[in-house]
Design a protein around this motif. Sequence first.
Motif, PDB file in Angstrom:
ATOM      1  N   ASN A   1       0.807  -1.218   0.000  1.00 25.72           N
ATOM      2  CA  ASN A   1       0.000   0.000   0.000  1.00 25.72           C
ATOM      3  C   ASN A   1       0.843   1.271   0.000  1.00 25.72           C
ATOM      4  O   ASN A   1       0.314   2.363  -0.237  1.00 25.72           O
ATOM      5  CB  ASN A   1      -0.944   0.012   1.200  1.00 25.72           C
ATOM      6  CG  ASN A   1      -2.088  -0.974   1.052  1.00 25.72           C
ATOM      7  OD1 ASN A   1      -2.408  -1.394  -0.056  1.00 25.72           O
ATOM      8  ND2 ASN A   1      -2.692  -1.357   2.156  1.00 25.72           N
TER       9      ASN A   1
ATOM     10  N   THR B   1       0.941   4.169  -2.903  1.00 27.45           N
ATOM     11  CA  THR B   1      -0.011   5.260  -3.116  1.00 27.45           C
ATOM     12  C   THR B   1       0.391   6.545  -2.393  1.00 27.45           C
ATOM     13  O   THR B   1      -0.302   7.548  -2.496  1.00 27.45           O
ATOM     14  CB  THR B   1      -1.411   4.849  -2.627  1.00 27.45           C
ATOM     15  OG1 THR B   1      -1.337   4.569  -1.217  1.00 27.45           O
ATOM     16  CG2 THR B   1      -1.900   3.619  -3.356  1.00 27.45           C
TER      17      THR B   1
ATOM     18  N   GLN C   1      -4.887  -5.442  -6.402  1.00 29.09           N
ATOM     19  CA  GLN C   1      -5.032  -3.996  -6.302  1.00 29.09           C
ATOM     20  C   GLN C   1      -3.713  -3.301  -6.637  1.00 29.09           C
ATOM     21  O   GLN C   1      -3.705  -2.263  -7.306  1.00 29.09           O
ATOM     22  CB  GLN C   1      -5.494  -3.613  -4.890  1.00 29.09           C
ATOM     23  CG  GLN C   1      -6.924  -4.019  -4.591  1.00 29.09           C
ATOM     24  CD  GLN C   1      -7.346  -3.660  -3.180  1.00 29.09           C
ATOM     25  OE1 GLN C   1      -6.588  -3.048  -2.420  1.00 29.09           O
ATOM     26  NE2 GLN C   1      -8.555  -4.053  -2.808  1.00 29.09           N
ATOM     27  N   ARG C   2      -2.607  -3.894  -6.162  1.00 24.84           N
ATOM     28  CA  ARG C   2      -1.295  -3.319  -6.486  1.00 24.84           C
ATOM     29  C   ARG C   2      -1.062  -3.351  -7.991  1.00 24.84           C
ATOM     30  O   ARG C   2      -0.563  -2.385  -8.573  1.00 24.84           O
ATOM     31  CB  ARG C   2      -0.188  -4.092  -5.773  1.00 24.84           C
ATOM     32  CG  ARG C   2       1.216  -3.572  -6.099  1.00 24.84           C
ATOM     33  CD  ARG C   2       2.299  -4.441  -5.463  1.00 24.84           C
ATOM     34  NE  ARG C   2       3.616  -3.895  -5.724  1.00 24.84           N
ATOM     35  CZ  ARG C   2       4.341  -4.157  -6.812  1.00 24.84           C
ATOM     36  NH1 ARG C   2       3.845  -4.965  -7.753  1.00 24.84           N
ATOM     37  NH2 ARG C   2       5.525  -3.616  -6.996  1.00 24.84           N
TER      38      ARG C   2
ATOM     39  N   GLN D   1      -2.844  -0.593  -9.618  1.00 23.10           N
ATOM     40  CA  GLN D   1      -2.178   0.676  -9.363  1.00 23.10           C
ATOM     41  C   GLN D   1      -0.965   0.852 -10.274  1.00 23.10           C
ATOM     42  O   GLN D   1      -0.720   1.937 -10.801  1.00 23.10           O
ATOM     43  CB  GLN D   1      -1.743   0.768  -7.899  1.00 23.10           C
ATOM     44  CG  GLN D   1      -2.896   0.905  -6.913  1.00 23.10           C
ATOM     45  CD  GLN D   1      -2.433   0.826  -5.477  1.00 23.10           C
ATOM     46  OE1 GLN D   1      -1.304   0.427  -5.194  1.00 23.10           O
ATOM     47  NE2 GLN D   1      -3.303   1.181  -4.560  1.00 23.10           N
TER      48      GLN D   1
END
Length: 223
Positions: A73, A76, A129-130, A133
């Motif tokens: 995370n 971000t 999710q990574r 991104q």
Amino acid sequence: MNNHMNKSDKKNETRVKLIIKLLPYLRKHGLQTVRMDEIAKVMEISRATLYKYFSTKEEIIGFIVDGFIEYMNELTFSPLDSDQSFGTRFQQIFEQSVSLMEYFTNIFLKELETSYPDWYDRLNEAMKQREQQVLAFFEEGIQRGIFNDINGKLLIMQDEILRGMFNAKYLMTNQLTVQQILFDYYHLKKIQLFKSEKLSVIDDTIMLPRIEHLTHKITKNLF
């Protein structure tokens, strides 16, 4: 209240240090068969002390998964407000990708899926999710004229090449070092992604100590 928070922070800091000692062992030996007494031995503490920080093996696995999710995370955090920021984010993604590849061995992921499916699902979702991104980062760089118009998924899949190359037999047979592979791969990714006139936005000196650190960590796990 503050005393309680300080105690909690100190306990968490100790837990992190203990897990750092354990990760290379789990990478080599997997999750299913390792016992709490083995874990205590690898952490260099008594079994009684281990139970002060982790009550079960499941709690240890959960702590590891949560740690990796928090690490992923971090992508971000920094804003993309300049050409140089794209260079910084690229370097962060490279370093993170190598670290994740090093610890997320096929054995680790398979055993996590089999023995701890809930934790596996959480980790798998975070990895997806990574990836989204990273793909969004590539697309933004293309739109802003910094990156070449290249398939982001192919760039991500290239990281799997390293998994096969970081093998003691492969390195010796081909007379290669971990450091050489990391430097070459870093430059390959950089040239593939950035337009030639934008390569100057990347400060390679920042990556030298990071690659040396990754080299030491990977080599230690190989031999």
